[in-house]
Design a protein around this motif. Structure first.
Motif, PDB file in Angstrom:
ATOM      1  N   THR A 127     -38.928   2.473 -30.954  1.00  0.00           N
ATOM      2  CA  THR A 127     -40.335   2.787 -30.692  1.00  0.00           C
ATOM      3  C   THR A 127     -40.790   2.341 -29.309  1.00  0.00           C
ATOM      4  OG1 THR A 127     -41.015   0.688 -31.720  1.00  0.00           O
ATOM      5  CG2 THR A 127     -40.897   2.634 -33.149  1.00  0.00           C
ATOM      6  N   ARG A 128     -39.870   1.715 -28.559  1.00  0.00           N
ATOM      7  CA  ARG A 128     -40.161   1.165 -27.229  1.00  0.00           C
ATOM      8  C   ARG A 128     -41.262   0.108 -27.287  1.00  0.00           C
ATOM      9  NH1 ARG A 128     -39.864   4.369 -21.943  1.00  0.00           N
ATOM     10  NH2 ARG A 128     -38.887   2.363 -21.481  1.00  0.00           N
ATOM     11  N   ASP A 129     -41.249  -0.646 -28.380  1.00  0.00           N
ATOM     12  CA  ASP A 129     -42.223  -1.712 -28.580  1.00  0.00           C
ATOM     13  C   ASP A 129     -41.575  -3.047 -28.207  1.00  0.00           C
ATOM     14  OD1 ASP A 129     -44.053  -3.616 -29.486  1.00  0.00           O
ATOM     15  OD2 ASP A 129     -44.663  -2.411 -31.200  1.00  0.00           O
ATOM     16  N   GLY A 130     -41.853  -3.515 -26.983  1.00  0.00           N
ATOM     17  CA  GLY A 130     -41.250  -4.758 -26.517  1.00  0.00           C
ATOM     18  C   GLY A 130     -41.641  -5.960 -27.342  1.00  0.00           C
ATOM     19  N   LEU A 131     -42.802  -5.911 -27.972  1.00  0.00           N
ATOM     20  CA  LEU A 131     -43.231  -7.034 -28.805  1.00  0.00           C
ATOM     21  C   LEU A 131     -42.307  -7.190 -30.014  1.00  0.00           C
ATOM     22  CD1 LEU A 131     -45.397  -9.222 -28.935  1.00  0.00           C
ATOM     23  CD2 LEU A 131     -46.779  -7.661 -30.331  1.00  0.00           C
ATOM     24  N   LEU A 132     -41.932  -6.073 -30.629  1.00  0.00           N
ATOM     25  CA  LEU A 132     -40.992  -6.135 -31.746  1.00  0.00           C
ATOM     26  C   LEU A 132     -39.616  -6.601 -31.279  1.00  0.00           C
ATOM     27  CD1 LEU A 132     -41.735  -2.952 -33.918  1.00  0.00           C
ATOM     28  CD2 LEU A 132     -42.361  -5.328 -34.364  1.00  0.00           C
ATOM     29  N   ILE A 133     -39.206  -6.154 -30.106  1.00  0.00           N
ATOM     30  CA  ILE A 133     -37.924  -6.600 -29.564  1.00  0.00           C
ATOM     31  C   ILE A 133     -37.927  -8.118 -29.403  1.00  0.00           C
ATOM     32  CG2 ILE A 133     -36.379  -6.516 -27.574  1.00  0.00           C
ATOM     33  CD1 ILE A 133     -37.323  -3.638 -27.118  1.00  0.00           C
ATOM     34  N   LEU A 134     -38.992  -8.657 -28.815  1.00  0.00           N
ATOM     35  CA  LEU A 134     -39.100 -10.105 -28.626  1.00  0.00           C
ATOM     36  C   LEU A 134     -39.106 -10.835 -29.964  1.00  0.00           C
ATOM     37  CD1 LEU A 134     -41.714 -10.444 -25.737  1.00  0.00           C
ATOM     38  CD2 LEU A 134     -39.270 -10.984 -25.647  1.00  0.00           C
ATOM     39  N   LEU A 135     -39.818 -10.286 -30.946  1.00  0.00           N
ATOM     40  CA  LEU A 135     -39.887 -10.910 -32.267  1.00  0.00           C
ATOM     41  C   LEU A 135     -38.504 -10.981 -32.899  1.00  0.00           C
ATOM     42  CD1 LEU A 135     -41.591 -12.075 -34.567  1.00  0.00           C
ATOM     43  CD2 LEU A 135     -41.953  -9.736 -35.382  1.00  0.00           C
ATOM     44  N   GLY A 136     -37.756  -9.879 -32.812  1.00  0.00           N
ATOM     45  CA  GLY A 136     -36.413  -9.867 -33.370  1.00  0.00           C
ATOM     46  C   GLY A 136     -35.494 -10.850 -32.668  1.00  0.00           C
ATOM     47  N   LEU A 137     -35.564 -10.878 -31.344  1.00  0.00           N
ATOM     48  CA  LEU A 137     -34.717 -11.803 -30.584  1.00  0.00           C
ATOM     49  C   LEU A 137     -35.057 -13.254 -30.896  1.00  0.00           C
ATOM     50  CD1 LEU A 137     -34.590 -10.094 -27.058  1.00  0.00           C
ATOM     51  CD2 LEU A 137     -32.876 -10.000 -28.884  1.00  0.00           C
TER      52      LEU A 137
END
Length: 213
Positions: free
Chosen positions: A171-181
């Motif tokens: 979804t190109r949602d960097g916030l979700l990427i950061l949350l997962g990392l």
């Protein structure tokens, strides 16, 4: 059943809806991993990693997590290496996935990640760009090592981290990427610093809360 004959769902659907559809329409004897990939309808790393991570997040689901964990690691490595498109050897594609496991996969995706997919939106786009994707792939490699470690919770927690981060890539949602990392890195830190003893202590603490003791 050949890969070409498997009735995949409409690629215009959300990914969670596609996973539900695949489980509902799978034959009784299940489908191969290759057929599952064909049914997803896309070749993006994020799509395939999200789909393969879902069964890893399910407690007490056996066989499928073991089937998909090594391909997950292969995908993460390819991302880190900068490949433009995922590739699987035939021995991975031939692995069989049961219909019951696929149905549980779709239900889990809908229950725990459907709302996240609906709320996701493009932001912090640099994290889903080419360089950002390579960095995420390298970190995902660590998470996949944890998934392959035979200790309690070493499957589900990093699996959830990969699923959230992959949904962010889709979804190109960097916030979700950061949350997962962040979730996965904290878990790796617990695993490295505390070791098995801390993991078992956390399990007992959780059981005490559930039982009211």
């Amino acid at each position: 059943m050949s890969e070409a004959s498997y009735p995949g769902s409409d690629a215009s659907e959300g990914l969670v809806a596609r996973l539900v559809h695949i489980g509902e329409t799978a034959p009784e004897d299940g489908i191969s991993l290759g057929e599952f990939i064909e049914a997803l309808g896309e070749r993006a790393f994020g799509v395939m990693l999200f789909a393969l991570a879902i069964p890893v997040t399910i407690p007490f689901l056996y066989v499928i997590p073991q089937i998909v964990s090594v391909p997950m690691a292969a995908l993460a490595f390819q991302m880190a290496a900068g490949r433009n498109e995922p590739w699987f050897p035939e021995k991975f594609r031939a692995r069989q996935m049961t219909r019951d496991g696929l149905v549980r996969m779709g239900r889990t995706a809908s229950k725990w990640f459907g709302w996240m997919e609906r709320l996701a939106r493009p932001r912090l786009l640099f994290l889903s760009g080419h360089i950002g994707e390579r960095v995420v792939g390298a970190v995902f490699c660590l998470f996949c090592v944890s998934i392959l470690t035979p200790l309690p919770l070493t499957n589900s927690t990093p699996g959830i981290a990969v699923a959230i981060g992959s949904l962010g890539l889709i979804t190109r949602d960097g916030l979700l990427i950061l949350l997962g990392l962040l979730l996965g890195i904290v878990w790796i830190a617990i695993l490295v610093i505390g070791g098995p003893a801390l993991i078992y202590a956390l399990i007992e603490w959780g059981r005490g809360i559930v039982s009211g003791g």
